[in-house]
Motif scaffolding. Structure first.
Motif, mmCIF file in Angstrom:
data_model
loop_
_atom_site.group_PDB
_atom_site.id
_atom_site.type_symbol
_atom_site.label_atom_id
_atom_site.label_comp_id
_atom_site.label_asym_id
_atom_site.label_seq_id
_atom_site.Cartn_x
_atom_site.Cartn_y
_atom_site.Cartn_z
ATOM 1 N N ILE A 1 11.895 -3.995 3.634
ATOM 2 C CA ILE A 1 11.313 -2.981 3.258
ATOM 3 C C ILE A 1 12.322 -1.872 2.618
ATOM 4 O O ILE A 1 11.947 -0.601 2.137
ATOM 5 C CB ILE A 1 10.814 -2.209 4.494
ATOM 6 C CG1 ILE A 1 11.828 -1.789 5.392
ATOM 7 C CG2 ILE A 1 9.475 -3.197 5.026
ATOM 8 C CD1 ILE A 1 11.321 -1.179 6.532
ATOM 9 N N ASP A 2 13.407 -2.142 2.342
ATOM 10 C CA ASP A 2 14.572 -1.321 1.725
ATOM 11 C C ASP A 2 14.439 -0.666 0.706
ATOM 12 O O ASP A 2 14.473 0.464 0.672
ATOM 13 C CB ASP A 2 15.907 -2.255 1.615
ATOM 14 C CG ASP A 2 17.185 -1.270 1.655
ATOM 15 O OD1 ASP A 2 17.024 -0.158 1.998
ATOM 16 O OD2 ASP A 2 18.382 -1.938 1.356
ATOM 17 N N ASN A 3 13.964 -1.078 -0.355
ATOM 18 C CA ASN A 3 13.556 -0.399 -1.526
ATOM 19 C C ASN A 3 12.556 0.817 -1.566
ATOM 20 O O ASN A 3 12.788 1.752 -1.973
ATOM 21 C CB ASN A 3 13.477 -1.342 -2.944
ATOM 22 C CG ASN A 3 14.393 -2.277 -3.357
ATOM 23 O OD1 ASN A 3 15.306 -1.874 -3.062
ATOM 24 N ND2 ASN A 3 14.283 -3.371 -3.860
ATOM 25 N N CYS A 4 11.611 0.165 -0.805
ATOM 26 C CA CYS A 4 10.347 1.190 -0.660
ATOM 27 C C CYS A 4 10.826 2.247 0.191
ATOM 28 O O CYS A 4 10.585 3.290 0.093
ATOM 29 C CB CYS A 4 9.051 0.262 -0.219
ATOM 30 S SG CYS A 4 7.764 1.207 -0.180
ATOM 31 N N LEU A 5 11.405 2.023 1.460
ATOM 32 C CA LEU A 5 11.888 2.916 2.177
ATOM 33 C C LEU A 5 12.666 3.966 1.529
ATOM 34 O O LEU A 5 12.602 5.362 1.624
ATOM 35 C CB LEU A 5 12.522 2.100 3.532
ATOM 36 C CG LEU A 5 12.981 3.202 4.692
ATOM 37 C CD1 LEU A 5 11.596 3.583 5.244
ATOM 38 C CD2 LEU A 5 13.834 2.454 5.630
ATOM 39 N N LEU A 6 13.775 3.444 0.841
ATOM 40 C CA LEU A 6 14.491 4.611 0.005
ATOM 41 C C LEU A 6 13.819 5.441 -0.901
ATOM 42 O O LEU A 6 14.055 6.570 -0.946
ATOM 43 C CB LEU A 6 15.527 3.783 -0.785
ATOM 44 C CG LEU A 6 16.532 4.526 -1.650
ATOM 45 C CD1 LEU A 6 17.442 5.100 -0.869
ATOM 46 C CD2 LEU A 6 17.359 3.695 -2.583
ATOM 47 N N VAL B 1 5.989 3.977 9.601
ATOM 48 C CA VAL B 1 4.992 2.834 9.443
ATOM 49 C C VAL B 1 5.916 1.604 8.845
ATOM 50 O O VAL B 1 5.684 0.776 9.506
ATOM 51 C CB VAL B 1 3.854 3.067 8.696
ATOM 52 C CG1 VAL B 1 3.057 1.751 8.257
ATOM 53 C CG2 VAL B 1 2.805 4.214 9.430
ATOM 54 N N LEU B 2 6.588 1.899 7.946
ATOM 55 C CA LEU B 2 7.499 0.846 7.411
ATOM 56 C C LEU B 2 8.399 0.194 8.459
ATOM 57 O O LEU B 2 8.520 -0.912 8.467
ATOM 58 C CB LEU B 2 8.242 1.552 6.152
ATOM 59 C CG LEU B 2 7.297 1.810 4.931
ATOM 60 C CD1 LEU B 2 8.004 2.422 3.803
ATOM 61 C CD2 LEU B 2 6.859 0.391 4.183
ATOM 62 N N LYS C 1 0.759 -1.109 -0.054
ATOM 63 C CA LYS C 1 0.074 -0.051 -0.125
ATOM 64 C C LYS C 1 1.057 1.260 -0.113
ATOM 65 O O LYS C 1 0.566 2.095 -0.718
ATOM 66 C CB LYS C 1 -0.945 -0.010 1.197
ATOM 67 C CG LYS C 1 -2.073 -0.850 1.063
ATOM 68 C CD LYS C 1 -3.079 -0.730 2.093
ATOM 69 C CE LYS C 1 -4.615 -1.385 1.959
ATOM 70 N NZ LYS C 1 -5.193 -0.742 0.938
ATOM 71 N N ILE C 2 1.920 1.275 0.893
ATOM 72 C CA ILE C 2 2.818 2.461 0.806
ATOM 73 C C ILE C 2 3.562 2.578 -0.482
ATOM 74 O O ILE C 2 3.743 3.785 -1.076
ATOM 75 C CB ILE C 2 3.735 2.482 2.176
ATOM 76 C CG1 ILE C 2 2.953 2.519 3.315
ATOM 77 C CG2 ILE C 2 4.868 3.394 1.967
ATOM 78 C CD1 ILE C 2 3.705 2.385 4.707
ATOM 79 N N CYS C 3 3.984 1.538 -1.019
ATOM 80 C CA CYS C 3 4.911 1.340 -2.235
ATOM 81 C C CYS C 3 4.163 1.879 -3.480
ATOM 82 O O CYS C 3 4.679 2.695 -4.253
ATOM 83 C CB CYS C 3 5.498 -0.040 -2.631
ATOM 84 S SG CYS C 3 6.806 -0.394 -1.437
ATOM 85 N N ASN C 4 2.853 1.558 -3.370
ATOM 86 C CA ASN C 4 1.912 2.061 -4.387
ATOM 87 C C ASN C 4 1.220 3.347 -4.211
ATOM 88 O O ASN C 4 0.355 3.848 -4.923
ATOM 89 C CB ASN C 4 0.832 1.022 -4.790
ATOM 90 C CG ASN C 4 1.630 -0.376 -5.233
ATOM 91 O OD1 ASN C 4 2.539 -0.134 -5.987
ATOM 92 N ND2 ASN C 4 1.212 -1.340 -4.800
ATOM 93 N N ASN C 5 1.565 3.874 -2.936
ATOM 94 C CA ASN C 5 0.834 5.091 -2.521
ATOM 95 C C ASN C 5 -0.576 5.403 -2.332
ATOM 96 O O ASN C 5 -1.171 6.106 -2.667
ATOM 97 C CB ASN C 5 1.363 6.389 -3.562
ATOM 98 C CG ASN C 5 1.428 7.733 -2.865
ATOM 99 O OD1 ASN C 5 1.586 7.883 -1.562
ATOM 100 N ND2 ASN C 5 1.221 8.669 -3.668
#
Length: 774
Positions: free
Chosen positions: A570-575, A560-561, A536-540
Motif C-alpha cells: 500500500i506504500d505508494n497510495c498511502l504516501l 483503512v489502508l 478505491k482509495i487510490c482512485n478516490n
C-alpha cells in the motif's frame, strides 16, 4: 346457519367453550381445573353430598376417529370414572358422532351417563351455540372454523389484492391471542368510525388490525386494503353500503409525497372527515408512534384533522408474559409436537425461559415449533435447538432470505447491512444503485427505474423498518426490523465469497467498509478484496456520509489502508494520501493518525516522508492531543521513527508544548470525573476520594512519563465555592430521592404481586397441555 368444526380452538379453548355452554344450558356452576393428571375430571360440579356430583370429560380431537376416542374412553377414562363415582357424567367431544356411536359411549359409562343427551358431539355443540348467541360472540377464534363465515368474509373482498390478503389471514387465526386491545379498538371504531393503531414495530399492530377486519367482514362490511387515499376515494360509495378501509403504515408511505410539497396531507384530512360524516363507512389506519408524533409537529392539517385526537387512537404495547405464554401455547398445540418434545417445554418450567428471553418474538416461536423442522428431533436435541435459536435468532432468517425474496431485494439488504445500524435514505439509494449497476454488469440482472421503491415495499416490516428522521428536510432512515438479521448476514457472507466481494466492490462510502474491520474478527479480507479497497482509495472512489468529511476523510483513508490491507503493498497510495493531509486540522483525525504511527510496516517511502517531516508533524499532533493514552505513547512514536524523545523535551518550545498538552488533559479529566461523580459526593472528603485522587495520579503519571525533570503546578478547574454549592444541591436532591424511593418501592411491590399472579396463570396454562390424537 353456522357450522363450526372447532379447528381454530386449542384444547383449552374448547374446554372453556364446553364449560360456558353446559353452564348456560343446564344452569350449572361447573368448575374448570388444571388438567395435568386430571383423574378423569376436566369440569366438575360439587353438591353437599358428593364433591364429584357432576363430572365432565372434554376430548378435543381435531383429526381423529371414533375408534381412537372409544379406545381412550374405555381404557383410560372409564377406570377413573369408576373411582370418582359421579352422580352424572358428561362426555364432550369435537368429533361428529352418530346416534349409534353415542349409544356405544353411553354403554361404556353406564350407569354414570344418564342418557345419550349427556354425550355431546360436534353437532350438539353447534346446536348449543346457535341457542346461546352470547357465548358464540365471546369466543372470537370460533368464528373462523365456519365455512359459511369464511366464505362470507372472502366475498367481502372487493378486489383480488384484498381477497388474497384475507386468505393469508385465515391461516393465522388459530395462532391469534386475544387481548383487551381488541375490545377497546372495536369500541373506538364503532363509536368514532375512525381507528388509529399506533405502536413500535413488532408489537402487534397488524395482528390487531387483521382481527378487526375479519370481524367487520363477518358482519357484511366490504373490505378495502388500500395503499393511497386516492384508491379509497375511487371506491367509496355515497349510499349506506357498509365499507371498511384499511391503510397500513399510512404516514410512512404518504410522507414520501407530503414532504416533497404535495397536498397529500390535505387528502388524508379530507377523506377522514368524509368517513366521519358518511353512514356505515369506517377506516383503520396504522402507523408507528414516532412517525405520528412527527407528523403532528410537521403538518398543521394533520394536527387539526380527526386523527390527531387521542380518542381515535389505540397504542399497542409489547405483549405481557402471559400473552407471550399463550402465543407459545397455541403454536405448540397446533403444530402438534409429540409427547417427548412437549415434555421438554414442561420440564423445570422451561417455558418461562422461552417467554422471558430477551430475543422472544412470535416469529421465533413459529420457527422453534414448526412440525416439519422438529418432528425428527429427540427431547435433548429439541431443548438445544430452542436455546440455540433464542440465543442466535439470526438463523431464522435463512430460509426467507434465500428463498422468499428476489436477488434485488437481497442486494438491498446486504447494502443496508454495510451501514450497520441505520442509514439516511439518500445514502442508501446511492449505495443500492451502485450495487445494482455492479450486478447488472456482472450478472446481467434486470433492474427497473423504481427498484429502490419496489424493494422497500417488498421488505418493509418483514425485514426492514423506516422512520422519518427529519421532517423539515424530508429525510427518512432505514434499519433492520431485528438486529438478528445483521448477525445472519455475517454468517451468510462468510460462506459466500462472491457476495462479500460484490459488497466491497460496489461500496460508495468508506463507512460501508467498517463492518469488515479486521479488529471485529467477523470477516477475513482476502488479498483480492484488499486490492479492491486499495484501488478505491487510490482512485478516490470512496465518499463519506460524515458531515465533517472535508476534515476527516483522508485520515480515515490512512487507517483503512493500514488496517484492512496488511497483505498487499500500500506504500505508494498511502504516501499520496499522507501528503494530502491538512495537518492544521489534525484534531479531526488524530486517532487515525495514532493508528498509523503504531501499525505502519513495510512502507519505506511513507516512513521516509514521515521522518523527513517528523518534527513538524509531531508538533501539530501534540498540540491537538487531549487523551492521556495518546499522550503516554508519545515516546514510542519517537522511537519508531528513529528520534530521541529525551532530546526533544530539552528544547523549551517543545517542552512548553508538552506541558500545555498535560495541563489540558488534566483539566479535561477533572471535568469528566466531576460529571461522573458529582451526584455522589456528600462532603468535601468525597471530592478527594472520588475525583482528585485520580486527577493527581494522572498528573503524576503524565509528568513522570513525559517530563520528569520539570516542575509544574496545574490549577484545579473548580473553585471551593463551586464544590460547596454542589454539596448543597446534592443534599436537596437526596431528600427528593428518598421520597421517590418510597414511591418506587410501593410501585415495585405492586408489580411484584402482579407478577406472582401472572406466573400462576402461566403455570396453569401449561399444566393443561395434553396431546390431541391425530
Amino acid at each position: 346457519m353456522n357450522n363450526y368444526s372447532f379447528n381454530t380452538l386449542n384444547d383449552k379453548d374448547f374446554e372453556i367453550l364446553s364449560l360456558d355452554l353446559l353452564n348456560a344450558e343446564y344452569n350449572l356452576n361447573l368448575q374448570d381445573f388444571k388438567t395435568g393428571k386430571d383423574g378423569g375430571i376436566d369440569l366438575r360440579f360439587s353438591s353437599p353430598n358428593n364433591k364429584n356430583s357432576i363430572v365432565v370429560q372434554v376430548k378435543h380431537y381435531l383429526k381423529s376417529s371414533f375408534s381412537i376416542l372409544k379406545y381412550k374412553l374405555e381404557n383410560e377414562e372409564l377406570p377413573k370414572v369408576r373411582k370418582l363415582n359421579p352422580d352424572r357424567y358428561f362426555c364432550v367431544t369435537s368429533l361428529q358422532l352418530s346416534a349409534k356411536e353415542k349409544d356405544i359411549i353411553v354403554e361404556i359409562f353406564k350407569p354414570y351417563i344418564i342418557s345419550a343427551n349427556d354425550v355431546l358431539g360436534n353437532e350438539d355443540m353447534n346446536k348449543l351455540l346457535r341457542k346461546h348467541k352470547k357465548i358464540e360472540k365471546s369466543h372470537f377464534k370460533l368464528w373462523f372454523s365456519s365455512t359459511e363465515v369464511l366464505g362470507s368474509i372472502l366475498n367481502s373482498a372487493i378486489e383480488g389484492r384484498t381477497r388474497s390478503y384475507l386468505e393469508r389471514i385465515k391461516y393465522k387465526i388459530p395462532l391469534f391471542v386475544m387481548t383487551k386491545d381488541f375490545d377497546i379498538a372495536n369500541k373506538i371504531l364503532e363509536k368514532e368510525k375512525i381507528l388509529l393503531i399506533t405502536g413500535q414495530p413488532g408489537v402487534g399492530k397488524t395482528t390487531l388490525a387483521e382481527m378487526l377486519i375479519i370481524e367487520r367482514a363477518r358482519w357484511d362490511h366490504k373490505i378495502y386494503l388500500i395503499n393511497t387515499i386516492r384508491e379509497a376515494e375511487d371506491v367509496i360509495l355515497s349510499d349506506e353500503s357498509k365499507q371498511l378501509f384499511y391503510f397500513d403504515d399510512f404516514l410512512g408511505e404518504v410522507y414520501y409525497e407530503i414532504l416533497s410539497g404535495s397536498q397529500k396531507e390535505s387528502e388524508i384530512s379530507r377523506f377522514i372527515d368524509r368517513i366521519k360524516h358518511s353512514p356505515n363507512k369506517y377506516i383503520i389506519l396504522s402507523t408507528r408512534t414516532v412517525i405520528l408524533e412527527q407528523a403532528k409537529a410537521k403538518s398543521e392539517k394533520i394536527k387539526r384533522s380527526r386523527i390527531e385526537s387521542g380518542k381515535y387512537e389505540i397504542e399497542v404495547f409489547r405483549y405481557s408474559d402471559y400473552h407471550k405464554a399463550k402465543i407459545l401455547y397455541n403454536h405448540l398445540y397446533f403444530q402438534r409436537l409429540n409427547d417427548e418434545l412437549f415434555s421438554i417445554i414442561l420440564k423445570d418450567k422451561f417455558y418461562f425461559d422461552i417467554i422471558r428471553h430477551k430475543n422472544y418474538t412470535p416469529r421465533i416461536i413459529e420457527f422453534i415449533t414448526d412440525y416439519d423442522r422438529t418432528k425428527k428431533m429427540s427431547g435433548v436435541d429439541y431443548k438445544e435447538f430452542i436455546s440455540f435459536n433464542l440465543e442466535h435468532p439470526e438463523e431464522i432468517w435463512n430460509y426467507s432470505f434465500r428463498n422468499q425474496i428476489r436477488l434485488q431485494d437481497r442486494c438491498f439488504l446486504m447494502t443496508l447491512f454495510t451501514f450497520q445500524r441505520n442509514v439516511e435514505e439518500s445514502f442508501l439509494i446511492k449505495a443500492f444503485g451502485e450495487r445494482l449497476v455492479y450486478e447488472k454488469n456482472l450478472n446481467n440482472i434486470s433492474v427497473n427505474s423504481e427498484q429502490f421503491i419496489d424493494s422497500v415495499r417488498s421488505l418493509l416490516n418483514g425485514f426492514i423498518v423506516s422512520i422519518i428522521s427529519d421532517l423539515d428536510k424530508g429525510k427518512k432512515r432505514y434499519s433492520f426490523i431485528n438486529p438478528s438479521i445483521s448477525d445472519y448476514l455475517v454468517v451468510f457472507l462468510n460462506n459466500n465469497y462472491a457476495f462479500k466481494k460484490a459488497i466491497i466492490a460496489s461500496a460508495v462510502y468508506v463507512e460501508q467498509l467498517e463492518i469488515f474491520n479486521p479488529e471485529k474478527n467477523q470477516f477475513i479480507l482476502e488479498e483480492e478484496i484488499q486490492e479492491i479497497i486499495l484501488n478505491k482509495i487510490c482512485n478516490n472512489n470512496l465518499d463519506s456520509i460524515d458531515r465533517y468529511k472535508e476534515y476527516r476523510l483522508d485520515g480515515i483513508y490512512l487507517q483503512v489502508l493500514v488496517k484492512y490491507c496488511k497483505s498487499i503493498n500500500i506504500d505508494n497510495c498511502l504516501l499520496e494520501v499522507f501528503k494530502r493531509l491538512n495537518l492544521d486540522r489534525i484534531w479531526w483525525f488524530e486517532k487515525e493518525l495514532r493508528y498509523v504511527f503504531e501499525s505502519l510496516n513495510n512502507c519505506p517511502t511513507t516512513e521516509l516522508f514521515i521522518k523527513q517531516n517528523f518534527l513538524m508533524i509531531i508538533g501539530k499532533y501534540i498540540k491537538n492531543i487531549d487523551d492521556k493514552n495518546l499522550a503516554m505513547e508519545l515516546p514510542k512514536i519517537f522511537e519508531k521513527f528513529g528520534f530521541n524523545y529525551e532530546n526533544f523535551i530539552l528544547k523549551e518550545s517543545f517542552q512548553n508544548l508538552v506541558l500545555e498538552m498535560i495541563s489540558k488533559i488534566v483539566l479535561e479529566t477533572e471535568k469528566d470525573l466531576m460529571d461522573s461523580y458529582k451526584d455522589q459526593v456528600i462532603n468535601m472528603d468525597d471530592y478527594e476520594s472520588l475525583i482528585y485522587d485520580d486527577v493527581n495520579d494522572i498528573t503524576h503519571n503524565l509528568m513522570n512519563k513525559l517530563c520528569s525533570d520539570i516542575a509544574m503546578d496545574i490549577p484545579r478547574h473548580y473553585s471551593e465555592d463551586e464544590l460547596l454549592n454542589q454539596l448543597k444541591e446534592n443534599e436537596s436532591n437526596n431528600q427528593e430521592f428518598l421520597g421517590r424511593e418510597k414511591k418506587r418501592k410501593e410501585y415495585y411491590k405492586e408489580v411484584h404481586d402482579k407478577v406472582l399472579v401472572e406466573n400462576k396463570k402461566i403455570e396453569n396454562l401449561f399444566s393443561t397441555i395434553k396431546m390431541t390424537d391425530l
